[in-house]
Motif scaffolding. Structure first.
Motif, PDB file in Angstrom:
ATOM      1  N   GLY A 277       0.806  -1.210   0.000  1.00 24.21           N
ATOM      2  CA  GLY A 277       0.000   0.000   0.000  1.00 24.21           C
ATOM      3  C   GLY A 277       0.841   1.262   0.000  1.00 24.21           C
ATOM      4  O   GLY A 277       2.080   1.212  -0.034  1.00 24.21           O
ATOM      5  N   SER A 278       0.146   2.384   0.052  1.00 24.21           N
ATOM      6  CA  SER A 278       0.797   3.697   0.019  1.00 24.21           C
ATOM      7  C   SER A 278       0.265   4.586   1.132  1.00 24.21           C
ATOM      8  O   SER A 278      -0.880   4.424   1.585  1.00 24.21           O
ATOM      9  CB  SER A 278       0.541   4.379  -1.329  1.00 24.21           C
ATOM     10  OG  SER A 278       1.089   3.661  -2.399  1.00 24.21           O
TER      11      SER A 278
ATOM     12  N   SER B 137       0.787   8.905   2.550  1.00 22.44           N
ATOM     13  CA  SER B 137       1.397  10.204   2.365  1.00 22.44           C
ATOM     14  C   SER B 137       1.457  10.909   3.708  1.00 22.44           C
ATOM     15  O   SER B 137       0.433  11.123   4.353  1.00 22.44           O
ATOM     16  CB  SER B 137       0.586  11.037   1.367  1.00 22.44           C
ATOM     17  OG  SER B 137       1.194  12.301   1.176  1.00 22.44           O
TER      18      SER B 137
ATOM     19  N   ARG C  58      11.095   4.046  -3.564  1.00 22.78           N
ATOM     20  CA  ARG C  58       9.740   3.821  -3.054  1.00 22.78           C
ATOM     21  C   ARG C  58       9.154   5.072  -2.400  1.00 22.78           C
ATOM     22  O   ARG C  58       7.948   5.294  -2.452  1.00 22.78           O
ATOM     23  CB  ARG C  58       9.731   2.683  -2.036  1.00 22.78           C
ATOM     24  CG  ARG C  58      10.210   1.362  -2.580  1.00 22.78           C
ATOM     25  CD  ARG C  58      10.012   0.234  -1.564  1.00 22.78           C
ATOM     26  NE  ARG C  58      10.782   0.458  -0.349  1.00 22.78           N
ATOM     27  CZ  ARG C  58      10.237   0.545   0.868  1.00 22.78           C
ATOM     28  NH1 ARG C  58       8.932   0.438   1.022  1.00 22.78           N
ATOM     29  NH2 ARG C  58      11.001   0.735   1.936  1.00 22.78           N
TER      30      ARG C  58
ATOM     31  N   THR D 162       9.184   9.364  -1.728  1.00 21.34           N
ATOM     32  CA  THR D 162       9.505  10.635  -2.366  1.00 21.34           C
ATOM     33  C   THR D 162       9.286  11.766  -1.373  1.00 21.34           C
ATOM     34  O   THR D 162       8.192  11.911  -0.823  1.00 21.34           O
ATOM     35  CB  THR D 162       8.625  10.873  -3.597  1.00 21.34           C
ATOM     36  OG1 THR D 162       8.809   9.798  -4.533  1.00 21.34           O
ATOM     37  CG2 THR D 162       9.003  12.192  -4.268  1.00 21.34           C
TER      38      THR D 162
ATOM     39  N   GLN E   1       5.837  10.914   0.376  1.00 26.29           N
ATOM     40  CA  GLN E   1       4.984   9.953  -0.300  1.00 26.29           C
ATOM     41  C   GLN E   1       5.645   8.588  -0.215  1.00 26.29           C
ATOM     42  O   GLN E   1       6.792   8.433  -0.635  1.00 26.29           O
ATOM     43  CB  GLN E   1       4.778  10.350  -1.768  1.00 26.29           C
ATOM     44  CG  GLN E   1       3.956   9.362  -2.561  1.00 26.29           C
ATOM     45  CD  GLN E   1       2.528   9.248  -2.053  1.00 26.29           C
ATOM     46  OE1 GLN E   1       1.909  10.259  -1.700  1.00 26.29           O
ATOM     47  NE2 GLN E   1       2.006   8.033  -2.018  1.00 26.29           N
TER      48      GLN E   1
ATOM     49  N   ASN F 159       5.346   4.634  -1.150  1.00 30.80           N
ATOM     50  CA  ASN F 159       4.694   3.634  -1.988  1.00 30.80           C
ATOM     51  C   ASN F 159       5.309   2.260  -1.761  1.00 30.80           C
ATOM     52  O   ASN F 159       6.422   2.145  -1.253  1.00 30.80           O
ATOM     53  CB  ASN F 159       4.833   4.007  -3.466  1.00 30.80           C
ATOM     54  CG  ASN F 159       4.170   5.322  -3.802  1.00 30.80           C
ATOM     55  OD1 ASN F 159       3.124   5.682  -3.245  1.00 30.80           O
ATOM     56  ND2 ASN F 159       4.758   6.058  -4.737  1.00 30.80           N
ATOM     57  N   ASN F 160       4.570   1.250  -2.158  1.00 28.46           N
ATOM     58  CA  ASN F 160       5.051  -0.128  -2.054  1.00 28.46           C
ATOM     59  C   ASN F 160       5.583  -0.416  -0.651  1.00 28.46           C
ATOM     60  O   ASN F 160       6.703  -0.909  -0.489  1.00 28.46           O
ATOM     61  CB  ASN F 160       6.119  -0.398  -3.109  1.00 28.46           C
ATOM     62  CG  ASN F 160       6.416  -1.867  -3.274  1.00 28.46           C
ATOM     63  OD1 ASN F 160       5.597  -2.725  -2.917  1.00 28.46           O
ATOM     64  ND2 ASN F 160       7.584  -2.183  -3.809  1.00 28.46           N
TER      65      ASN F 160
END
Length: 125
Positions: free
Chosen positions: A16-17, A19, A67, A69, A82, A84-85
Motif C-alpha cells: 500500500g501507500s 502520504s 519507493r 519521495t 509519499q 509507496n510499495n
C-alpha cells in the motif's frame, strides 16, 4: 522557536501507500533543510530522506530509495513524504526535523533544531 507537526500515519497492508505531511511553524522555513526520520521499536533512529534548500538537493536512505519521495512547499511551510510499495519493515514512528541552512550549503547541516512529535506507520503483511 516554532514547531513541526506530522500527520498521515496509519495502518496499511504491504504494497500500500501513505502520504505523510509535516506542517512547520518556524521562521524562514525556506532556509531550513528538512528531513524525515523513522524509529522502529528496539532500533536506532534512521534518517530516510532529506530535502535541502537548493533545487534538486534530495537524498534517500537505501532502504527507501525508489519507493519514497520527499518534497516541500515553501509557500505552505509544509514537508511531504509519499510512501509507496510499503513493506512491514517500514513499520515505525516517523518524524520530521528541520536543520537551519542559512548559507545554502549543498550538504545540509546535521544540527536539527526542530523535531515533530511523530506519526505512527504500521504495515502488515
Amino acid at each position: 522557536q516554532g514547531q513541526l507537526m506530522e500527520s498521515g500515519g496509519a495502518s496499511v497492508q504491504a504494497g500500500g501507500s501513505l502520504s505523510l505531511t509535516c506542517v512547520a511553524s518556524i521562521y524562514y522555513f525556506n532556509t531550513h533543510c528538512m528531513s524525515w526520520f523513522r524509529q522502529a521499536p528496539g532500533k536506532e533512529r534512521e534518517e530516510i530522506a532529506t530535502i535541502g534548500t537548493l533545487a534538486g538537493s534530495i537524498s534517500y536512505a537505501d532502504s527507501v530509495k525508489g519507493r519514497f519521495t520527499i518534497s516541500r512547499d515553501n509557500s505552505k511551510k509544509t514537508l511531504y513524504l509519499q510512501m509507496n510499495n510499503l513493506v512491514p519493515e517500514d513499520t515505525a514512528m516517523y518524524y520530521c526535523a528541520a536543520s537551519p541552512n542559512p548559507y545554502a550549503q549543498i550538504r545540509c547541516p546535521t544540527e536539527y533544531t526542530h523535531w515533530g512529535q511523530g506519526t505512527q506507520v504500521t504495515v502488515s503483511s
